[in-house]
Scaffold this motif. Structure first.
Motif, PDB file in Angstrom:
ATOM      1  N   LEU A 152      -1.405 -13.877   1.361  1.00  9.33           N
ATOM      2  CA  LEU A 152      -1.550 -12.537   0.802  1.00  9.33           C
ATOM      3  C   LEU A 152      -1.724 -12.632  -0.703  1.00  9.33           C
ATOM      4  CD1 LEU A 152      -1.577  -9.485   1.152  1.00  9.33           C
ATOM      5  CD2 LEU A 152       0.926  -9.500   1.019  1.00  9.33           C
ATOM      6  N   ALA A 153      -2.886 -12.179  -1.186  1.00  7.14           N
ATOM      7  CA  ALA A 153      -3.206 -12.247  -2.614  1.00  7.14           C
ATOM      8  C   ALA A 153      -3.504 -10.845  -3.134  1.00  7.14           C
ATOM      9  CB  ALA A 153      -4.412 -13.147  -2.847  1.00  7.14           C
ATOM     10  N   VAL A 154      -3.032 -10.564  -4.352  1.00  5.27           N
ATOM     11  CA  VAL A 154      -3.308  -9.292  -5.020  1.00  5.27           C
ATOM     12  C   VAL A 154      -4.114  -9.585  -6.280  1.00  5.27           C
ATOM     13  CG1 VAL A 154      -2.319  -7.285  -6.194  1.00  5.27           C
ATOM     14  CG2 VAL A 154      -1.229  -8.192  -4.121  1.00  5.27           C
ATOM     15  N   TYR A 155      -5.217  -8.873  -6.432  1.00  5.04           N
ATOM     16  CA  TYR A 155      -6.102  -9.011  -7.588  1.00  5.04           C
ATOM     17  C   TYR A 155      -6.009  -7.735  -8.414  1.00  5.04           C
ATOM     18  CZ  TYR A 155      -8.312 -12.875  -5.011  1.00  5.04           C
ATOM     19  OH  TYR A 155      -8.555 -14.036  -4.327  1.00  5.04           O
ATOM     20  N   ARG A 156      -5.608  -7.858  -9.640  1.00  2.21           N
ATOM     21  CA  ARG A 156      -5.480  -6.685 -10.506  1.00  2.21           C
ATOM     22  C   ARG A 156      -6.667  -6.611 -11.469  1.00  2.21           C
ATOM     23  NH1 ARG A 156      -0.835  -4.535  -9.114  1.00  2.21           N
ATOM     24  NH2 ARG A 156       0.798  -5.886  -8.247  1.00  2.21           N
ATOM     25  N   PRO A 194     -20.631 -20.817  11.897  1.00  3.38           N
ATOM     26  CA  PRO A 194     -20.324 -22.231  11.660  1.00  3.38           C
ATOM     27  C   PRO A 194     -18.958 -22.473  11.030  1.00  3.38           C
ATOM     28  CG  PRO A 194     -21.887 -21.450  10.025  1.00  3.38           C
ATOM     29  CD  PRO A 194     -21.752 -20.362  11.045  1.00  3.38           C
ATOM     30  N   TYR A 195     -18.325 -21.451  10.471  1.00  2.00           N
ATOM     31  CA  TYR A 195     -17.018 -21.619   9.849  1.00  2.00           C
ATOM     32  C   TYR A 195     -16.092 -20.507  10.322  1.00  2.00           C
ATOM     33  CZ  TYR A 195     -18.915 -18.046   6.734  1.00  2.00           C
ATOM     34  OH  TYR A 195     -19.486 -16.902   6.243  1.00  2.00           O
ATOM     35  N   ARG A 196     -14.803 -20.732  10.152  1.00  3.14           N
ATOM     36  CA  ARG A 196     -13.788 -19.783  10.597  1.00  3.14           C
ATOM     37  C   ARG A 196     -13.351 -18.910   9.428  1.00  3.14           C
ATOM     38  NH1 ARG A 196      -8.047 -19.829  11.276  1.00  3.14           N
ATOM     39  NH2 ARG A 196      -7.370 -18.799  13.213  1.00  3.14           N
ATOM     40  N   GLU A 197     -13.309 -17.597   9.670  1.00  2.79           N
ATOM     41  CA  GLU A 197     -12.856 -16.661   8.652  1.00  2.79           C
ATOM     42  C   GLU A 197     -11.993 -15.592   9.300  1.00  2.79           C
ATOM     43  OE1 GLU A 197     -14.659 -13.764   5.108  1.00  2.79           O
ATOM     44  OE2 GLU A 197     -15.997 -15.086   6.250  1.00  2.79           O
ATOM     45  N   ARG A 198     -10.831 -15.344   8.701  1.00  2.84           N
ATOM     46  CA  ARG A 198      -9.886 -14.348   9.199  1.00  2.84           C
ATOM     47  C   ARG A 198      -9.360 -13.565   7.995  1.00  2.84           C
ATOM     48  NH1 ARG A 198     -11.971 -16.013  13.106  1.00  2.84           N
ATOM     49  NH2 ARG A 198     -11.049 -16.751  15.078  1.00  2.84           N
ATOM     50  N   ARG A 199     -10.131 -12.618   7.512  1.00  2.00           N
ATOM     51  CA  ARG A 199      -9.839 -12.010   6.222  1.00  2.00           C
ATOM     52  C   ARG A 199      -9.925 -10.485   6.291  1.00  2.00           C
ATOM     53  NH1 ARG A 199     -13.422 -14.557   1.815  1.00  2.00           N
ATOM     54  NH2 ARG A 199     -12.089 -16.328   2.346  1.00  2.00           N
ATOM     55  N   LEU A 200      -8.872  -9.826   5.751  1.00  3.16           N
ATOM     56  CA  LEU A 200      -8.834  -8.371   5.619  1.00  3.16           C
ATOM     57  C   LEU A 200      -8.656  -8.055   4.141  1.00  3.16           C
ATOM     58  CD1 LEU A 200      -8.524  -5.519   7.092  1.00  3.16           C
ATOM     59  CD2 LEU A 200      -6.063  -5.888   6.789  1.00  3.16           C
ATOM     60  N   THR A 201      -9.573  -7.254   3.584  1.00  4.61           N
ATOM     61  CA  THR A 201      -9.544  -6.916   2.163  1.00  4.61           C
ATOM     62  C   THR A 201      -9.375  -5.411   1.999  1.00  4.61           C
ATOM     63  OG1 THR A 201     -11.004  -8.782   1.638  1.00  4.61           O
ATOM     64  CG2 THR A 201     -10.821  -7.029  -0.008  1.00  4.61           C
ATOM     65  N   VAL A 202      -8.456  -5.025   1.121  1.00  2.00           N
ATOM     66  CA  VAL A 202      -8.198  -3.617   0.836  1.00  2.00           C
ATOM     67  C   VAL A 202      -8.459  -3.382  -0.650  1.00  2.00           C
ATOM     68  CG1 VAL A 202      -6.538  -1.729   0.915  1.00  2.00           C
ATOM     69  CG2 VAL A 202      -6.440  -3.551   2.644  1.00  2.00           C
ATOM     70  N   VAL A 203      -9.351  -2.438  -0.958  1.00  2.00           N
ATOM     71  CA  VAL A 203      -9.722  -2.124  -2.333  1.00  2.00           C
ATOM     72  C   VAL A 203      -9.100  -0.795  -2.725  1.00  2.00           C
ATOM     73  CG1 VAL A 203     -11.634  -1.698  -3.923  1.00  2.00           C
ATOM     74  CG2 VAL A 203     -11.891  -3.383  -2.082  1.00  2.00           C
ATOM     75  N   ILE A 233       0.841  -1.203   0.000  1.00  2.00           N
ATOM     76  CA  ILE A 233       0.000   0.000   0.000  1.00  2.00           C
ATOM     77  C   ILE A 233       0.873   1.248   0.000  1.00  2.00           C
ATOM     78  CG2 ILE A 233      -1.665   1.322   1.360  1.00  2.00           C
ATOM     79  CD1 ILE A 233      -2.736  -1.424   2.366  1.00  2.00           C
ATOM     80  N   ASP A 234       1.879   1.271   0.858  1.00  2.00           N
ATOM     81  CA  ASP A 234       2.750   2.447   0.961  1.00  2.00           C
ATOM     82  C   ASP A 234       3.512   2.693  -0.344  1.00  2.00           C
ATOM     83  OD1 ASP A 234       1.888   2.750   3.546  1.00  2.00           O
ATOM     84  OD2 ASP A 234       3.677   1.859   4.459  1.00  2.00           O
ATOM     85  N   GLU A 235       3.823   1.621  -1.066  1.00  2.00           N
ATOM     86  CA  GLU A 235       4.555   1.754  -2.326  1.00  2.00           C
ATOM     87  C   GLU A 235       3.647   2.052  -3.511  1.00  2.00           C
ATOM     88  OE1 GLU A 235       6.668  -1.908  -2.560  1.00  2.00           O
ATOM     89  OE2 GLU A 235       8.233  -1.293  -1.136  1.00  2.00           O
ATOM     90  N   GLY A 236       2.326   2.143  -3.267  1.00  2.00           N
ATOM     91  CA  GLY A 236       1.388   2.508  -4.316  1.00  2.00           C
ATOM     92  C   GLY A 236       0.940   1.366  -5.200  1.00  2.00           C
ATOM     93  N   GLU A 237       1.204   0.127  -4.806  1.00  2.00           N
ATOM     94  CA  GLU A 237       0.845  -1.011  -5.645  1.00  2.00           C
ATOM     95  C   GLU A 237      -0.665  -1.150  -5.829  1.00  2.00           C
ATOM     96  OE1 GLU A 237       2.755  -3.276  -7.356  1.00  2.00           O
ATOM     97  OE2 GLU A 237       4.364  -1.858  -6.926  1.00  2.00           O
ATOM     98  N   LEU A 238      -1.440  -0.711  -4.859  1.00  2.00           N
ATOM     99  CA  LEU A 238      -2.894  -0.796  -4.964  1.00  2.00           C
ATOM    100  C   LEU A 238      -3.505   0.507  -5.463  1.00  2.00           C
ATOM    101  CD1 LEU A 238      -3.824  -2.725  -1.682  1.00  2.00           C
ATOM    102  CD2 LEU A 238      -2.952  -3.616  -3.847  1.00  2.00           C
ATOM    103  N   GLY A 239      -2.684   1.520  -5.638  1.00  2.00           N
ATOM    104  CA  GLY A 239      -3.213   2.827  -5.988  1.00  2.00           C
ATOM    105  C   GLY A 239      -3.771   3.514  -4.752  1.00  2.00           C
ATOM    106  N   GLU A 240      -4.772   4.340  -4.947  1.00  2.00           N
ATOM    107  CA  GLU A 240      -5.409   5.031  -3.831  1.00  2.00           C
ATOM    108  C   GLU A 240      -6.398   4.092  -3.146  1.00  2.00           C
ATOM    109  OE1 GLU A 240      -8.123   9.038  -2.989  1.00  2.00           O
ATOM    110  OE2 GLU A 240      -7.367   8.596  -5.008  1.00  2.00           O
ATOM    111  N   VAL A 241      -6.221   3.897  -1.849  1.00  2.00           N
ATOM    112  CA  VAL A 241      -7.115   3.023  -1.090  1.00  2.00           C
ATOM    113  C   VAL A 241      -8.491   3.677  -0.976  1.00  2.00           C
ATOM    114  CG1 VAL A 241      -7.559   1.958   1.159  1.00  2.00           C
ATOM    115  CG2 VAL A 241      -5.251   1.937   0.191  1.00  2.00           C
TER     116      VAL A 241
END
Length: 332
Positions: free
Chosen positions: A246-250, A219-228, A133-141
Protein backbone atom coordinates in the motif's frame (compact mmCIF):
# COMPACT_ATOMS: atom_id res chain seq x y z
CA UNK A 1 -18.73 -22.60 19.82
CA UNK A 2 -17.41 -23.15 16.34
CA UNK A 3 -20.11 -23.74 13.72
CA UNK A 4 -19.92 -27.05 11.87
CA UNK A 5 -19.14 -26.07 8.28
CA UNK A 6 -19.02 -28.30 5.20
CA UNK A 7 -17.36 -27.38 1.91
CA UNK A 8 -19.31 -28.33 -1.22
CA UNK A 9 -16.85 -28.50 -4.10
CA UNK A 10 -13.33 -29.87 -3.71
CA UNK A 11 -11.74 -28.16 -6.70
CA UNK A 12 -8.92 -25.63 -6.66
CA UNK A 13 -10.63 -22.91 -4.65
CA UNK A 14 -12.72 -25.32 -2.62
CA UNK A 15 -9.52 -27.01 -1.46
CA UNK A 16 -8.30 -23.64 -0.15
CA UNK A 17 -11.50 -23.27 1.85
CA UNK A 18 -11.10 -26.80 3.20
CA UNK A 19 -7.59 -26.26 4.49
CA UNK A 20 -8.36 -22.81 5.90
CA UNK A 21 -11.52 -23.94 7.73
CA UNK A 22 -9.52 -26.82 9.17
CA UNK A 23 -6.94 -24.34 10.51
CA UNK A 24 -9.80 -22.37 12.09
CA UNK A 25 -11.28 -25.45 13.74
CA UNK A 26 -14.58 -25.20 11.87
CA UNK A 27 -14.32 -27.87 9.16
CA UNK A 28 -16.86 -30.64 9.69
CA UNK A 29 -17.21 -32.27 6.28
CA UNK A 30 -16.37 -32.13 2.59
CA UNK A 31 -18.57 -32.97 -0.36
CA UNK A 32 -18.08 -33.37 -4.09
CA UNK A 33 -19.73 -35.19 -6.99
CA UNK A 34 -16.35 -36.89 -7.38
CA UNK A 35 -16.59 -39.16 -4.34
CA UNK A 36 -12.94 -40.34 -4.37
CA UNK A 37 -11.77 -36.74 -4.43
CA UNK A 38 -13.94 -35.86 -1.44
CA UNK A 39 -12.75 -38.93 0.44
CA UNK A 40 -9.15 -37.98 -0.21
CA UNK A 41 -9.67 -34.57 1.41
CA UNK A 42 -11.64 -36.16 4.25
CA UNK A 43 -8.75 -38.48 5.07
CA UNK A 44 -6.21 -35.65 4.73
CA UNK A 45 -8.15 -33.26 6.97
CA UNK A 46 -9.68 -35.73 9.41
CA UNK A 47 -13.33 -35.01 8.63
CA UNK A 48 -16.33 -36.70 7.01
CA UNK A 49 -17.01 -37.05 3.28
CA UNK A 50 -20.71 -36.61 2.51
CA UNK A 51 -22.44 -37.17 -0.81
CA UNK A 52 -23.95 -33.92 -2.14
CA UNK A 53 -27.49 -35.33 -2.09
CA UNK A 54 -27.18 -36.10 1.62
CA UNK A 55 -25.44 -32.88 2.63
CA UNK A 56 -28.37 -30.48 2.90
CA UNK A 57 -30.42 -32.55 5.35
CA UNK A 58 -27.51 -33.54 7.56
CA UNK A 59 -28.39 -32.35 11.10
CA UNK A 60 -24.72 -32.17 12.08
CA UNK A 61 -23.93 -29.46 9.49
CA UNK A 62 -24.70 -25.85 10.41
CA UNK A 63 -23.36 -24.03 7.36
CA UNK A 64 -21.91 -24.53 3.90
CA UNK A 65 -19.23 -23.05 1.71
CA UNK A 66 -20.30 -23.56 -1.91
CA UNK A 67 -17.37 -23.47 -4.32
CA UNK A 68 -18.62 -24.88 -7.62
CA UNK A 69 -18.91 -23.62 -11.20
CA UNK A 70 -21.21 -20.57 -11.01
CA UNK A 71 -24.05 -22.13 -12.98
CA UNK A 72 -24.74 -24.36 -9.94
CA UNK A 73 -24.43 -21.73 -7.21
CA UNK A 74 -27.93 -20.24 -7.08
CA UNK A 75 -29.97 -23.45 -6.97
CA UNK A 76 -27.72 -25.09 -4.39
CA UNK A 77 -27.64 -21.97 -2.23
CA UNK A 78 -31.46 -21.87 -2.29
CA UNK A 79 -31.59 -25.55 -1.35
CA UNK A 80 -29.14 -24.97 1.48
CA UNK A 81 -30.89 -22.00 3.12
CA UNK A 82 -34.28 -23.70 2.87
CA UNK A 83 -32.72 -26.64 4.70
CA UNK A 84 -31.68 -24.28 7.49
CA UNK A 85 -28.01 -23.87 6.57
CA UNK A 86 -26.06 -20.62 6.44
CA UNK A 87 -24.09 -20.21 3.22
CA UNK A 88 -20.98 -18.63 1.83
CA UNK A 89 -21.12 -18.78 -1.96
CA UNK A 90 -18.05 -18.25 -4.09
CA UNK A 91 -18.10 -15.56 -6.77
CA UNK A 92 -19.94 -15.11 -9.00
CA UNK A 93 -23.06 -16.21 -7.13
CA UNK A 94 -25.01 -16.84 -10.36
CA UNK A 95 -24.98 -16.22 -14.09
CA UNK A 96 -28.04 -13.96 -14.07
CA UNK A 97 -29.28 -11.22 -11.78
CA UNK A 98 -32.64 -12.98 -11.54
CA UNK A 99 -31.07 -16.16 -10.17
CA UNK A 100 -28.91 -14.17 -7.75
CA UNK A 101 -31.96 -12.31 -6.45
CA UNK A 102 -33.82 -15.60 -5.97
CA UNK A 103 -30.95 -16.97 -3.87
CA UNK A 104 -30.59 -13.82 -1.76
CA UNK A 105 -34.35 -13.56 -1.21
CA UNK A 106 -34.53 -17.22 -0.20
CA UNK A 107 -31.82 -16.67 2.41
CA UNK A 108 -33.62 -13.59 3.75
CA UNK A 109 -36.94 -15.44 4.00
CA UNK A 110 -35.25 -18.35 5.78
CA UNK A 111 -33.36 -16.06 8.16
CA UNK A 112 -30.00 -17.50 7.12
CA UNK A 113 -26.60 -15.83 6.72
CA UNK A 114 -25.77 -15.29 3.06
CA UNK A 115 -22.19 -14.27 2.30
CA UNK A 116 -20.27 -14.06 -0.97
CA UNK A 117 -16.58 -14.84 -1.49
CA UNK A 118 -15.25 -11.43 -2.50
CA UNK A 119 -12.04 -12.28 -0.70
CA UNK A 120 -10.03 -9.12 -1.46
CA UNK A 121 -12.41 -7.10 0.69
CA UNK A 122 -10.67 -8.85 3.59
CA UNK A 123 -7.12 -8.13 2.43
CA UNK A 124 -5.36 -6.10 5.14
CA UNK A 125 -3.99 -3.68 2.54
CA UNK A 126 -7.45 -2.98 1.14
CA UNK A 127 -8.91 -2.60 4.62
CA UNK A 128 -6.20 -0.04 5.40
CA UNK A 129 -6.81 1.74 2.09
CA UNK A 130 -10.52 1.96 2.87
CA UNK A 131 -9.68 3.37 6.30
CA UNK A 132 -7.46 6.07 4.76
CA UNK A 133 -10.25 7.04 2.37
CA UNK A 134 -12.87 7.15 5.12
CA UNK A 135 -10.57 9.32 7.26
CA UNK A 136 -10.12 11.81 4.40
CA UNK A 137 -6.42 11.15 3.81
CA UNK A 138 -6.92 11.18 0.04
CA UNK A 139 -9.45 13.98 0.05
CA UNK A 140 -12.44 13.61 -2.25
CA UNK A 141 -12.15 10.48 -4.38
CA UNK A 142 -12.32 11.35 -8.08
CA UNK A 143 -11.20 8.26 -9.98
CA UNK A 144 -10.58 4.56 -9.34
CA UNK A 145 -8.90 2.16 -11.72
CA UNK A 146 -7.92 -1.48 -11.35
CA UNK A 147 -5.75 -3.80 -13.43
CA UNK A 148 -5.94 -7.57 -12.89
CA UNK A 149 -3.78 -9.21 -15.54
CA UNK A 150 -1.91 -12.48 -16.00
CA UNK A 151 -1.56 -15.68 -18.00
CA UNK A 152 -4.46 -18.10 -17.38
CA UNK A 153 -6.59 -19.52 -15.95
CA UNK A 154 -8.51 -20.62 -19.03
CA UNK A 155 -12.03 -21.65 -18.01
CA UNK A 156 -14.45 -23.13 -20.53
CA UNK A 157 -17.53 -21.45 -19.00
CA UNK A 158 -16.30 -18.01 -17.90
CA UNK A 159 -14.16 -15.38 -19.55
CA UNK A 160 -11.57 -12.98 -18.17
CA UNK A 161 -14.22 -10.51 -17.06
CA UNK A 162 -16.37 -12.96 -15.11
CA UNK A 163 -13.43 -14.80 -13.61
CA UNK A 164 -11.33 -11.82 -12.51
CA UNK A 165 -13.44 -8.67 -12.29
CA UNK A 166 -15.80 -9.52 -9.37
CA UNK A 167 -12.98 -8.94 -6.86
CA UNK A 168 -12.24 -5.47 -8.21
CA UNK A 169 -15.89 -4.54 -8.63
CA UNK A 170 -16.51 -5.43 -5.00
CA UNK A 171 -13.66 -3.16 -3.87
CA UNK A 172 -14.78 -0.31 -6.14
CA UNK A 173 -18.35 -0.52 -4.83
CA UNK A 174 -17.05 -0.52 -1.25
CA UNK A 175 -15.11 2.68 -1.93
CA UNK A 176 -17.85 4.54 -3.80
CA UNK A 177 -20.64 3.36 -1.51
CA UNK A 178 -23.10 3.18 -4.38
CA UNK A 179 -23.86 1.40 -7.63
CA UNK A 180 -22.81 3.00 -10.93
CA UNK A 181 -25.34 4.90 -13.00
CA UNK A 182 -23.54 4.09 -16.25
CA UNK A 183 -21.54 1.04 -17.33
CA UNK A 184 -19.75 0.56 -20.63
CA UNK A 185 -17.70 -2.48 -21.50
CA UNK A 186 -15.60 -3.93 -24.26
CA UNK A 187 -14.01 -7.33 -24.62
CA UNK A 188 -11.73 -9.12 -27.06
CA UNK A 189 -11.46 -12.87 -27.65
CA UNK A 190 -8.29 -14.30 -29.17
CA UNK A 191 -8.49 -18.00 -28.35
CA UNK A 192 -12.19 -18.84 -28.71
CA UNK A 193 -15.52 -17.06 -28.21
CA UNK A 194 -14.82 -16.03 -24.60
CA UNK A 195 -13.01 -12.80 -23.89
CA UNK A 196 -9.35 -12.93 -22.97
CA UNK A 197 -9.31 -9.15 -22.41
CA UNK A 198 -12.06 -6.92 -21.02
CA UNK A 199 -12.44 -3.24 -20.13
CA UNK A 200 -15.30 -1.84 -18.03
CA UNK A 201 -15.89 1.90 -17.56
CA UNK A 202 -18.25 3.18 -14.85
CA UNK A 203 -19.73 6.50 -13.81
CA UNK A 204 -21.25 7.09 -10.38
CA UNK A 205 -23.87 9.61 -9.30
CA UNK A 206 -21.44 11.14 -6.77
CA UNK A 207 -19.12 12.11 -9.63
CA UNK A 208 -16.59 9.30 -9.27
CA UNK A 209 -15.41 7.66 -12.46
CA UNK A 210 -13.79 4.28 -12.65
CA UNK A 211 -12.44 1.67 -15.02
CA UNK A 212 -11.11 -1.84 -14.71
CA UNK A 213 -9.00 -3.90 -17.09
CA UNK A 214 -8.78 -7.69 -16.86
CA UNK A 215 -6.81 -10.13 -18.96
CA UNK A 216 -6.01 -13.84 -18.83
CA UNK A 217 -3.64 -13.61 -21.80
CA UNK A 218 -1.04 -11.17 -20.56
CA UNK A 219 2.75 -11.76 -20.46
CA UNK A 220 3.14 -10.34 -16.93
CA UNK A 221 1.15 -10.44 -13.71
CA UNK A 222 -0.49 -7.28 -12.37
CA UNK A 223 -2.78 -6.92 -9.36
CA UNK A 224 -3.20 -3.20 -8.83
CA UNK A 225 -5.99 -0.92 -7.54
CA UNK A 226 -5.39 2.85 -7.76
CA UNK A 227 -7.51 5.52 -6.07
CA UNK A 228 -7.09 9.17 -7.12
CA UNK A 229 -8.24 11.83 -4.66
CA UNK A 230 -7.95 15.60 -4.73
CA UNK A 231 -5.41 15.52 -1.86
CA UNK A 232 -3.44 12.34 -2.57
CA UNK A 233 -3.38 9.12 -4.56
CA UNK A 234 -3.05 5.56 -3.23
CA UNK A 235 -2.09 2.26 -4.83
CA UNK A 236 -2.89 -1.21 -3.49
CA UNK A 237 -0.49 -3.50 -5.38
CA UNK A 238 -0.91 -7.11 -4.33
CA UNK A 239 2.05 -8.20 -6.45
CA UNK A 240 4.41 -6.26 -4.17
CA UNK A 241 5.88 -7.60 -0.90
CA UNK A 242 3.93 -6.83 2.25
CA UNK A 243 5.94 -3.76 3.18
CA UNK A 244 5.15 -2.18 -0.23
CA UNK A 245 1.59 -3.34 -0.88
CA UNK A 246 0.00 0.00 0.00
CA UNK A 247 1.58 3.24 -1.22
CA UNK A 248 0.33 6.83 -0.87
CA UNK A 249 1.48 9.51 -3.32
CA UNK A 250 1.04 13.10 -2.22
CA UNK A 251 1.48 14.70 -5.62
CA UNK A 252 0.25 18.25 -6.09
CA UNK A 253 -1.31 19.77 -9.23
CA UNK A 254 -2.29 23.44 -9.54
CA UNK A 255 -2.80 26.31 -12.00
CA UNK A 256 0.04 28.83 -12.27
CA UNK A 257 -0.47 31.85 -14.55
CA UNK A 258 -2.99 29.94 -16.62
CA UNK A 259 -0.74 26.89 -16.98
CA UNK A 260 -0.85 23.59 -15.14
CA UNK A 261 2.02 22.84 -12.74
CA UNK A 262 2.69 19.85 -10.54
CA UNK A 263 5.12 18.28 -8.09
CA UNK A 264 5.77 14.53 -8.05
CA UNK A 265 6.57 13.08 -4.63
CA UNK A 266 8.07 9.74 -3.72
CA UNK A 267 5.52 7.29 -2.30
CA UNK A 268 4.98 6.73 1.38
CA UNK A 269 4.46 3.04 2.13
CA UNK A 270 1.78 2.38 4.72
CA UNK A 271 2.32 -0.46 7.16
CA UNK A 272 -0.35 -3.16 7.02
CA UNK A 273 -0.87 -6.29 9.05
CA UNK A 274 0.41 -9.40 7.28
CA UNK A 275 -2.45 -11.90 7.14
CA UNK A 276 -4.14 -14.20 4.63
CA UNK A 277 -7.33 -12.67 3.19
CA UNK A 278 -9.08 -16.05 2.96
CA UNK A 279 -8.44 -16.72 6.64
CA UNK A 280 -9.90 -13.32 7.53
CA UNK A 281 -12.86 -13.89 5.21
CA UNK A 282 -13.72 -17.26 6.73
CA UNK A 283 -13.26 -15.96 10.27
CA UNK A 284 -15.72 -13.18 9.38
CA UNK A 285 -18.13 -15.85 8.11
CA UNK A 286 -17.80 -17.77 11.37
CA UNK A 287 -18.39 -14.57 13.35
CA UNK A 288 -21.52 -13.80 11.30
CA UNK A 289 -22.86 -17.31 11.87
CA UNK A 290 -22.33 -16.97 15.62
CA UNK A 291 -23.66 -13.41 15.98
CA UNK A 292 -26.20 -13.41 13.11
CA UNK A 293 -24.64 -10.17 11.86
CA UNK A 294 -24.93 -9.09 8.22
CA UNK A 295 -21.75 -10.07 6.34
CA UNK A 296 -19.52 -7.36 4.92
CA UNK A 297 -19.81 -9.02 1.49
CA UNK A 298 -23.52 -9.73 1.51
CA UNK A 299 -26.00 -10.75 -1.13
CA UNK A 300 -27.03 -7.19 -2.00
CA UNK A 301 -23.45 -6.29 -2.95
CA UNK A 302 -23.08 -9.49 -4.96
CA UNK A 303 -26.21 -8.64 -6.94
CA UNK A 304 -24.77 -5.22 -7.80
CA UNK A 305 -21.52 -6.84 -8.95
CA UNK A 306 -23.49 -9.27 -11.10
CA UNK A 307 -25.63 -6.46 -12.50
CA UNK A 308 -22.49 -4.67 -13.71
CA UNK A 309 -21.25 -7.87 -15.34
CA UNK A 310 -24.55 -8.65 -17.07
CA UNK A 311 -26.27 -5.36 -17.80
CA UNK A 312 -23.47 -3.17 -19.12
CA UNK A 313 -23.31 -2.42 -22.82
CA UNK A 314 -20.47 -4.66 -23.91
CA UNK A 315 -18.95 -4.56 -27.37
CA UNK A 316 -17.36 -7.87 -28.29
CA UNK A 317 -14.58 -8.22 -30.83
CA UNK A 318 -13.89 -11.68 -32.24
CA UNK A 319 -10.62 -12.97 -33.63
CA UNK A 320 -10.13 -12.49 -37.34
CA UNK A 321 -11.89 -15.25 -39.24
CA UNK A 322 -13.85 -16.45 -36.20
CA UNK A 323 -17.51 -17.06 -37.01
CA UNK A 324 -18.51 -18.30 -33.55
CA UNK A 325 -21.12 -16.51 -31.48
CA UNK A 326 -19.58 -13.90 -29.22
CA UNK A 327 -20.10 -14.40 -25.51
CA UNK A 328 -17.75 -11.96 -23.88
CA UNK A 329 -19.64 -10.70 -20.89
CA UNK A 330 -23.14 -12.08 -21.22
CA UNK A 331 -24.40 -8.55 -21.78
CA UNK A 332 -26.30 -6.85 -24.52
Amino acid sequence: MKPRIAVLGCGYWGSNHIRTLKSLGALSAVSDANRPRAEGFAIEQGCRAIDPDNLFDDPDIDALVIALPPQFHAELAIRAVRAGKDVLVEKPIALTVKDAERAVNAAREAGRVFMVGHVLRFHPAFEKLKQLIDEGELGEVKYIHSHRLGLGKFHTESDALWDLAPHDLSMILAITGEAPVEVRGEGAALLDNLSDFAHVHMRFANGVRSHLFTSRLNPYRERRLTVVGNKAMAVFDDAEPWERKLAVYRHAVWRDSGQWAFTAEEPTYVAVQEAMPLTRELQHYIDCINTRAEPRTNGAEAIEVLRILTEGTVKHERPAGDSSTPGVARAG
